[in-house]
Design a protein around this motif. Structure first.
Motif, PDB file in Angstrom:
ATOM      1  N   TYR A 273     -74.450 -36.456  -3.698  1.00 46.09           N
ATOM      2  CA  TYR A 273     -74.778 -37.881  -3.572  1.00 46.09           C
ATOM      3  C   TYR A 273     -75.932 -38.132  -2.603  1.00 46.09           C
ATOM      4  CZ  TYR A 273     -70.840 -39.730  -6.291  1.00 46.09           C
ATOM      5  OH  TYR A 273     -69.974 -40.071  -7.297  1.00 46.09           O
ATOM      6  N   LEU A 274     -76.253 -37.129  -1.780  1.00 52.91           N
ATOM      7  CA  LEU A 274     -77.356 -37.317  -0.835  1.00 52.91           C
ATOM      8  C   LEU A 274     -78.693 -37.385  -1.579  1.00 52.91           C
ATOM      9  CD1 LEU A 274     -76.288 -34.851   2.012  1.00 52.91           C
ATOM     10  CD2 LEU A 274     -76.043 -37.348   1.979  1.00 52.91           C
ATOM     11  N   ASN A 275     -78.746 -36.781  -2.757  1.00 51.53           N
ATOM     12  CA  ASN A 275     -79.981 -36.828  -3.552  1.00 51.53           C
ATOM     13  C   ASN A 275     -79.852 -37.885  -4.624  1.00 51.53           C
ATOM     14  OD1 ASN A 275     -81.333 -34.656  -2.207  1.00 51.53           O
ATOM     15  ND2 ASN A 275     -79.827 -33.311  -3.184  1.00 51.53           N
ATOM     16  N   ARG A 276     -80.400 -39.042  -4.332  1.00 49.59           N
ATOM     17  CA  ARG A 276     -80.222 -40.209  -5.197  1.00 49.59           C
ATOM     18  C   ARG A 276     -80.839 -40.042  -6.585  1.00 49.59           C
ATOM     19  NH1 ARG A 276     -76.185 -43.806  -3.558  1.00 49.59           N
ATOM     20  NH2 ARG A 276     -75.610 -42.658  -1.718  1.00 49.59           N
ATOM     21  N   ASP A 277     -81.803 -39.111  -6.738  1.00 51.94           N
ATOM     22  CA  ASP A 277     -82.448 -38.957  -8.054  1.00 51.94           C
ATOM     23  C   ASP A 277     -81.635 -38.070  -8.981  1.00 51.94           C
ATOM     24  OD1 ASP A 277     -84.466 -40.170  -6.690  1.00 51.94           O
ATOM     25  OD2 ASP A 277     -85.569 -38.300  -6.345  1.00 51.94           O
ATOM     26  N   THR A 278     -80.818 -37.200  -8.419  1.00 52.28           N
ATOM     27  CA  THR A 278     -80.220 -36.176  -9.280  1.00 52.28           C
ATOM     28  C   THR A 278     -78.695 -36.223  -9.391  1.00 52.28           C
ATOM     29  OG1 THR A 278     -80.289 -34.696  -7.378  1.00 52.28           O
ATOM     30  CG2 THR A 278     -82.076 -34.477  -8.985  1.00 52.28           C
ATOM     31  N   PHE A 279     -78.025 -37.006  -8.539  1.00 53.47           N
ATOM     32  CA  PHE A 279     -76.559 -36.895  -8.534  1.00 53.47           C
ATOM     33  C   PHE A 279     -75.930 -37.256  -9.871  1.00 53.47           C
ATOM     34  CE2 PHE A 279     -74.928 -41.229  -8.402  1.00 53.47           C
ATOM     35  CZ  PHE A 279     -76.027 -41.975  -7.972  1.00 53.47           C
ATOM     36  N   CYS A 280     -76.515 -38.246 -10.562  1.00 51.03           N
ATOM     37  CA  CYS A 280     -75.900 -38.700 -11.815  1.00 51.03           C
ATOM     38  C   CYS A 280     -75.951 -37.606 -12.880  1.00 51.03           C
ATOM     39  CB  CYS A 280     -76.604 -39.964 -12.300  1.00 51.03           C
ATOM     40  SG  CYS A 280     -75.912 -40.570 -13.824  1.00 51.03           S
ATOM     41  N   GLU A 281     -77.016 -36.848 -12.857  1.00 48.43           N
ATOM     42  CA  GLU A 281     -77.183 -35.766 -13.823  1.00 48.43           C
ATOM     43  C   GLU A 281     -76.234 -34.604 -13.497  1.00 48.43           C
ATOM     44  OE1 GLU A 281     -78.249 -34.160 -17.031  1.00 48.43           O
ATOM     45  OE2 GLU A 281     -78.878 -36.208 -16.553  1.00 48.43           O
ATOM     46  N   LYS A 282     -75.972 -34.411 -12.208  1.00 50.59           N
ATOM     47  CA  LYS A 282     -75.196 -33.231 -11.792  1.00 50.59           C
ATOM     48  C   LYS A 282     -73.691 -33.438 -11.784  1.00 50.59           C
ATOM     49  CE  LYS A 282     -78.599 -30.597  -9.422  1.00 50.59           C
ATOM     50  NZ  LYS A 282     -78.935 -29.811  -8.254  1.00 50.59           N
ATOM     51  N   ILE A 283     -73.256 -34.702 -11.705  1.00 55.15           N
ATOM     52  CA  ILE A 283     -71.816 -34.970 -11.644  1.00 55.15           C
ATOM     53  C   ILE A 283     -71.333 -35.304 -13.053  1.00 55.15           C
ATOM     54  CG2 ILE A 283     -70.047 -36.503 -10.669  1.00 55.15           C
ATOM     55  CD1 ILE A 283     -71.961 -36.776  -8.210  1.00 55.15           C
ATOM     56  N   PRO A 284     -70.543 -34.414 -13.676  1.00 54.76           N
ATOM     57  CA  PRO A 284     -70.198 -34.599 -15.098  1.00 54.76           C
ATOM     58  C   PRO A 284     -69.623 -35.977 -15.416  1.00 54.76           C
ATOM     59  CG  PRO A 284     -69.527 -32.420 -14.382  1.00 54.76           C
ATOM     60  CD  PRO A 284     -70.004 -33.135 -13.152  1.00 54.76           C
TER      61      PRO A 284
END
Ligand code: PLP
Length: 458
Positions: free
Chosen positions: A337-348
């Motif tokens: 969640y610290l990386n606002r650009d990538t968390f949505c892609e990484k959390i199934p």
């Protein structure tokens, strides 16, 4: 009858036969012998019922091998979630992101600094791996983590309002899946429930009127799995916080799902953010680790430092604390969640919720073609528009447009078809609706996951 029983060979004689010699090389002799005894007992029962049985050494050995294989097979089986419910409690809610899976494996395999301060060489605190991250992501002063959100509510109430009254609106007496009911959890935590207002309207004056020296806390509950609509009024968090300011009565909010990030950019209605509740003056919030957060089962408690300190000191905390595997998974998840650009892609869980319709359509079409071939004219297979659900009480009433594979079989009823897909390896779980069996592709990674590898058993 007597002669029939005498046909059953003795355990000792069977064990030295060649079929059993082979079995004993794979499993211990002792286990083969005890399984054999169980198999013979079953055969004896069948004989008593006059059923036909086969007593050849080879057949009995096969039965023993089958029983051993059944015992060794895991009862927790991987399944394909084609139900369309993203956070499906019966299917284990959120699946973990790869980063969290790796953290769990490493934590399981090696000794680790769970409660050990490496700098000082002294005893440390297991919360230290999570507290800083939770505070950073929510703006809380302090935090702790327990087994699940039910435990979080129980522990918070027990620590802050034991033997006192907990004020709660009649519009918020939630039940989550039968085993979690607000009135019961309040009484289990040693507090007395004081309900106020009505189902559809609760005003600030309703709280004001009943505040007394007996009041231990105000509990707000996010009505996560239903919505009261129409002529409604709910007292805002800020107003409640103002009401009890300087009164030493904490406002506790059970958020249920509790999002750490605004999901509206993914086309979803906003679920309340943990950060917002705290900013509005709530003293303690609790929320689940495996709902919209997308991590392991856990209950997160965040808020005022002095209150968290009391919660951590409670003896019950020890009974409800999380183990090292959960800590490893949750820490890895929170870091995403610290990386606002990538968390949505990484959390199934979030990736499934945000999946674009075109992607779902392409996947559904591909799988439907495969299924059509598979049924070879015995069924019609269509791709239709439909909707998925978030599940676990998050964003109630909200349906997300999805693509469904709709199967209508010529001779099998939809529930027979559903049962046969459940026998696939891995089992494929869909849903039955009227005259069809439906597979929702939202949580399915690849088209081939929906194609049973072998002929279905009906
Ligand atoms: C889901 C939920 C709970 C229970 O959380 P668990 O993590 O399943 O124990 C409690 N309260 C609310 C409002 C919920 O939505």
């Amino acid at each position: 009858m007597k002669t029939a029983f005498s046909q059953i060979p003795s355990v000792d004689r069977l064990l030295i036969s060649p079929h059993f010699e082979a079995l004993s090389r794979e499993s211990s002799r002792e286990r083969v012998a005890s399984t054999l005894r169980a198999v013979l007992a079953e055969l004896r029962c069948k004989l008593e019922k006059d059923e036909k049985i086969n007593l050849s050494g080879e057949h009995v050995a096969d039965l023993v091998a089958l029983k051993i294989a059944e015992e060794d097979a895991p009862s927790l089986k991987r399944v394909i979630n084609a139900t369309g419910t993203v956070i499906h409690t019966n299917l284990g809610r959120s699946v973990l992101p790869e980063e969290a899976v790796e953290a769990v494996v490493a934590a399981a395999r090696y000794p680790l600094s769970l409660e050990y301060d490496l700098a000082k060489g002294k005893r440390g605190d297991r919360d230290s791996h999570l507290e800083g991250l939770i505070c950073r992501l929510t703006g809380a002063e302090a935090a702790t983590v327990v087994n699940n959100n039910a435990a979080a509510v129980l522990l918070t109430l027990n620590s802050l309002a034991r033997r006192k009254e907990v004020l709660v609106s009649r519009g918020e007496l939630v039940e989550i899946g039968g085993s979690f009911r607000i009135p019961e959890i309040i009484s289990a935590s040693g507090c007395k429930m004081h309900e106020l207002g009505t189902t559809n309207r609760t005003r600030i004056d309703d709280y004001k009127d009943v505040l007394s020296a007996k009041t231990g806390a105000i509990l707000k509950v996010h009505t996560s799995n239903y919505r009261v609509v129409g002529f409604t009024e709910e007292t805002g968090l800020a107003a409640l916080a103002k009401l009890v300011k300087d009164k030493n009565i904490p406002v506790i909010e059970d958020l249920g799902s509790g999002a750490l990030a605004d999901l509206s950019s993914f086309g979803l209605t906003r679920e309340p953010l943990v950060e917002e509740s705290l900013r509005k003056g709530v003293d303690i919030v609790t929320f689940s680790g495996d709902k919209l957060l997308g991590g392991p089962q856990a209950g997160i408690i965040a808020g005022r430092k002095d209150l968290i300190k009391r919660i951590k000191k409670n003896q019950l905390k020890r009974a409800l604390r999380v183990d090292k595997l959960t800590i490893a998974a949750l820490a890895a998840l929170l870091k995403l969640y610290l990386n606002r650009d990538t968390f949505c892609e990484k959390i199934p869980t979030l990736r499934f919720l945000a999946r674009p319709l075109v992607e779902l359509e392409a996947l559904a079409k591909l799988a439907a073609e495969g299924l059509e071939d598979y049924f070879g004219g015995d069924a019609t297979v269509d791709v239709e528009a439909g909707s998925s659900q978030i599940g676990s009480g998050a964003l109630p009433g909200e349906e997300i447009p999805s693509k469904l594979i709709v199967i209508r079989h010529k001779s099998l009823t939809p529930s027979r078809l559903a049962a046969s897909f459940r026998k696939a390896s891995p089992p494929i779980i869909g849903r039955v609706k009227e005259n069809s069996f439906i597979l929702d592709v939202r949580c399915v990674e690849r088209a081939k996951d929906l194609l049973p590898r072998k002929k279905l058993k009906t």
